[in-house]
Scaffold this motif. Structure first.
Motif, PDB file in Angstrom:
ATOM      1  N   THR A  73      29.449   5.206   4.492  1.00 16.17           N
ATOM      2  CA  THR A  73      29.768   6.383   3.700  1.00 16.17           C
ATOM      3  C   THR A  73      30.864   7.182   4.402  1.00 16.17           C
ATOM      4  O   THR A  73      30.869   7.272   5.623  1.00 16.17           O
ATOM      5  CB  THR A  73      28.524   7.277   3.528  1.00 16.17           C
ATOM      6  N   PRO A  74      31.778   7.776   3.648  1.00 20.68           N
ATOM      7  CA  PRO A  74      32.888   8.506   4.266  1.00 20.68           C
ATOM      8  C   PRO A  74      32.483   9.915   4.692  1.00 20.68           C
ATOM      9  O   PRO A  74      33.073  10.900   4.264  1.00 20.68           O
ATOM     10  CB  PRO A  74      33.954   8.525   3.189  1.00 20.68           C
ATOM     11  N   GLN A  75      31.463   9.998   5.515  1.00 18.27           N
ATOM     12  CA  GLN A  75      30.982  11.281   6.003  1.00 18.27           C
ATOM     13  C   GLN A  75      30.826  11.206   7.503  1.00 18.27           C
ATOM     14  O   GLN A  75      30.537  10.148   8.057  1.00 18.27           O
ATOM     15  CB  GLN A  75      29.633  11.624   5.376  1.00 18.27           C
ATOM     16  N   ILE A  76      30.958  12.328   8.155  1.00 20.58           N
ATOM     17  CA  ILE A  76      30.811  12.346   9.604  1.00 20.58           C
ATOM     18  C   ILE A  76      29.339  12.360   9.990  1.00 20.58           C
ATOM     19  O   ILE A  76      28.908  11.609  10.850  1.00 20.58           O
ATOM     20  CB  ILE A  76      31.549  13.557  10.199  1.00 20.58           C
ATOM     21  N   MET A  77      28.541  13.186   9.333  1.00 17.86           N
ATOM     22  CA  MET A  77      27.103  13.255   9.602  1.00 17.86           C
ATOM     23  C   MET A  77      26.334  13.138   8.289  1.00 17.86           C
ATOM     24  O   MET A  77      25.911  14.150   7.719  1.00 17.86           O
ATOM     25  CB  MET A  77      26.772  14.563  10.314  1.00 17.86           C
ATOM     26  N   PRO A  78      26.140  11.929   7.775  1.00 19.64           N
ATOM     27  CA  PRO A  78      25.522  11.794   6.459  1.00 19.64           C
ATOM     28  C   PRO A  78      24.074  12.260   6.406  1.00 19.64           C
ATOM     29  O   PRO A  78      23.626  12.758   5.364  1.00 19.64           O
ATOM     30  CB  PRO A  78      25.627  10.297   6.153  1.00 19.64           C
ATOM     31  N   SER A  79      23.321  12.140   7.476  1.00 14.46           N
ATOM     32  CA  SER A  79      21.920  12.575   7.424  1.00 14.46           C
ATOM     33  C   SER A  79      21.821  14.101   7.295  1.00 14.46           C
ATOM     34  O   SER A  79      21.000  14.619   6.536  1.00 14.46           O
ATOM     35  CB  SER A  79      21.171  12.098   8.658  1.00 14.46           C
ATOM     36  N   ILE A  80      22.668  14.834   8.007  1.00 13.84           N
ATOM     37  CA  ILE A  80      22.658  16.300   7.896  1.00 13.84           C
ATOM     38  C   ILE A  80      23.184  16.725   6.538  1.00 13.84           C
ATOM     39  O   ILE A  80      22.627  17.635   5.908  1.00 13.84           O
ATOM     40  CB  ILE A  80      23.474  16.933   9.040  1.00 13.84           C
ATOM     41  N   ASN A  81      24.224  16.068   6.035  1.00 12.92           N
ATOM     42  CA  ASN A  81      24.744  16.395   4.702  1.00 12.92           C
ATOM     43  C   ASN A  81      23.690  16.136   3.634  1.00 12.92           C
ATOM     44  O   ASN A  81      23.525  16.923   2.709  1.00 12.92           O
ATOM     45  CB  ASN A  81      25.996  15.588   4.405  1.00 12.92           C
ATOM     46  N   GLY A  82      22.968  15.035   3.754  1.00 14.10           N
ATOM     47  CA  GLY A  82      21.916  14.736   2.794  1.00 14.10           C
ATOM     48  C   GLY A  82      20.763  15.720   2.877  1.00 14.10           C
ATOM     49  O   GLY A  82      20.166  16.074   1.860  1.00 14.10           O
ATOM     50  N   PHE A  83      20.442  16.157   4.070  1.00 13.26           N
ATOM     51  CA  PHE A  83      19.348  17.115   4.243  1.00 13.26           C
ATOM     52  C   PHE A  83      19.635  18.431   3.538  1.00 13.26           C
ATOM     53  O   PHE A  83      18.781  19.004   2.884  1.00 13.26           O
ATOM     54  CB  PHE A  83      19.104  17.361   5.736  1.00 13.26           C
ATOM     55  N   PHE A  84      20.873  18.914   3.665  1.00 14.52           N
ATOM     56  CA  PHE A  84      21.211  20.203   3.082  1.00 14.52           C
ATOM     57  C   PHE A  84      21.639  20.122   1.617  1.00 14.52           C
ATOM     58  O   PHE A  84      21.605  21.124   0.911  1.00 14.52           O
ATOM     59  CB  PHE A  84      22.319  20.883   3.877  1.00 14.52           C
ATOM     60  N   SER A  85      22.035  18.949   1.127  1.00 11.63           N
ATOM     61  CA  SER A  85      22.547  18.878  -0.238  1.00 11.63           C
ATOM     62  C   SER A  85      21.653  18.103  -1.195  1.00 11.63           C
ATOM     63  O   SER A  85      21.822  18.223  -2.396  1.00 11.63           O
ATOM     64  CB  SER A  85      23.943  18.262  -0.247  1.00 11.63           C
ATOM     65  N   ASP A  86      20.703  17.319  -0.703  1.00 13.78           N
ATOM     66  CA  ASP A  86      19.872  16.490  -1.576  1.00 13.78           C
ATOM     67  C   ASP A  86      18.522  17.159  -1.785  1.00 13.78           C
ATOM     68  O   ASP A  86      17.708  17.249  -0.863  1.00 13.78           O
ATOM     69  CB  ASP A  86      19.697  15.108  -0.956  1.00 13.78           C
ATOM     70  N   PRO A  87      18.229  17.654  -2.982  1.00 14.49           N
ATOM     71  CA  PRO A  87      16.953  18.371  -3.188  1.00 14.49           C
ATOM     72  C   PRO A  87      15.738  17.441  -3.251  1.00 14.49           C
ATOM     73  O   PRO A  87      14.613  17.893  -3.145  1.00 14.49           O
ATOM     74  CB  PRO A  87      17.154  19.082  -4.520  1.00 14.49           C
ATOM     75  N   ASP A  88      15.945  16.126  -3.429  1.00 17.42           N
ATOM     76  CA  ASP A  88      14.822  15.196  -3.545  1.00 17.42           C
ATOM     77  C   ASP A  88      14.172  14.871  -2.215  1.00 17.42           C
ATOM     78  O   ASP A  88      13.046  14.388  -2.182  1.00 17.42           O
ATOM     79  CB  ASP A  88      15.284  13.905  -4.219  1.00 17.42           C
ATOM     80  N   LEU A  89      14.870  15.074  -1.118  1.00 18.70           N
ATOM     81  CA  LEU A  89      14.304  14.765   0.187  1.00 18.70           C
ATOM     82  C   LEU A  89      13.267  15.815   0.587  1.00 18.70           C
ATOM     83  O   LEU A  89      13.526  17.017   0.472  1.00 18.70           O
ATOM     84  CB  LEU A  89      15.414  14.709   1.256  1.00 18.70           C
ATOM     85  N   PRO A  90      12.113  15.377   1.058  1.00 18.22           N
ATOM     86  CA  PRO A  90      11.129  16.361   1.525  1.00 18.22           C
ATOM     87  C   PRO A  90      11.560  16.945   2.863  1.00 18.22           C
ATOM     88  O   PRO A  90      12.138  16.261   3.699  1.00 18.22           O
ATOM     89  CB  PRO A  90       9.848  15.550   1.670  1.00 18.22           C
ATOM     90  N   SER A  91      11.320  18.204   3.064  1.00 10.62           N
ATOM     91  CA  SER A  91      11.669  18.839   4.340  1.00 10.62           C
ATOM     92  C   SER A  91      10.630  18.474   5.369  1.00 10.62           C
ATOM     93  O   SER A  91       9.445  18.379   5.098  1.00 10.62           O
ATOM     94  CB  SER A  91      11.771  20.344   4.176  1.00 10.62           C
ATOM     95  N   LYS A  92      11.072  18.275   6.593  1.00 11.27           N
ATOM     96  CA  LYS A  92      10.184  17.847   7.676  1.00 11.27           C
ATOM     97  C   LYS A  92       9.699  19.026   8.457  1.00 11.27           C
ATOM     98  O   LYS A  92      10.266  19.995   8.678  1.00 11.27           O
ATOM     99  CB  LYS A  92      10.898  16.877   8.600  1.00 11.27           C
TER     100      LYS A  92
END
Length: 92
Positions: A73-92
Motif C-alpha cells: 500500500t502506498p502509505q508510510i504507516m498503514p496500521s496507524i492510518n487504518g486505526f484512525f480512519s477505519d471505523p470497522d476496526l475495534p479499538s484495543k
C-alpha cells in the motif's frame, strides 16, 4: 578559522542529509552506467546504433525495489492510518 565556523554540532544534520543525497545520486549514476541498455560506454557498443532490446530494457526497468513495493500500500504507516480512519476496526 573556517573549521570553527562549519564544524559545529548544529550543522551535522546538514552534512548527513547532503551526504545521503550525494550517495543516492552516485548510486543512480553507477546503476545507469553499468546496467542501462541505452548507455553505451565503449566505442564498439556505441557503433551499434539503436537496438531494439526490449528484454534488456524491461529487466532494467523492473528492478528489485520496484518488485518489492509493487503490491504494497502506498502509505508510510498503514496500521496507524487504518486505526484512525477505519471505523470497522475495534479499538484495543
Amino acid at each position: 578559522m573556517a573549521s570553527s565556523r562549519w564544524i559545529r554540532p548544529e550543522v551535522f544534520p546538514l552534512f548527513a542529509s547532503v551526504g545521503v543525497a550525494v550517495g543516492i545520486c552516485a548510486m543512480q549514476l553507477v546503476r545507469n552506467i553499468s546496467s542501462n541498455p541505452d548507455v553505451r560506454v565503449t566505442k564498439e557498443n556505441r557503433a551499434a546504433g539503436v537496438l531494439d532490446n526490449f528484454k534488456e530494457g524491461e529487466k532494467y526497468a523492473e528492478h528489485g525495489l520496484r518488485k518489492f513495493v509493487r503490491n504494497k500500500t502506498p502509505q508510510i504507516m498503514p496500521s496507524i492510518n487504518g486505526f484512525f480512519s477505519d471505523p470497522d476496526l475495534p479499538s484495543k
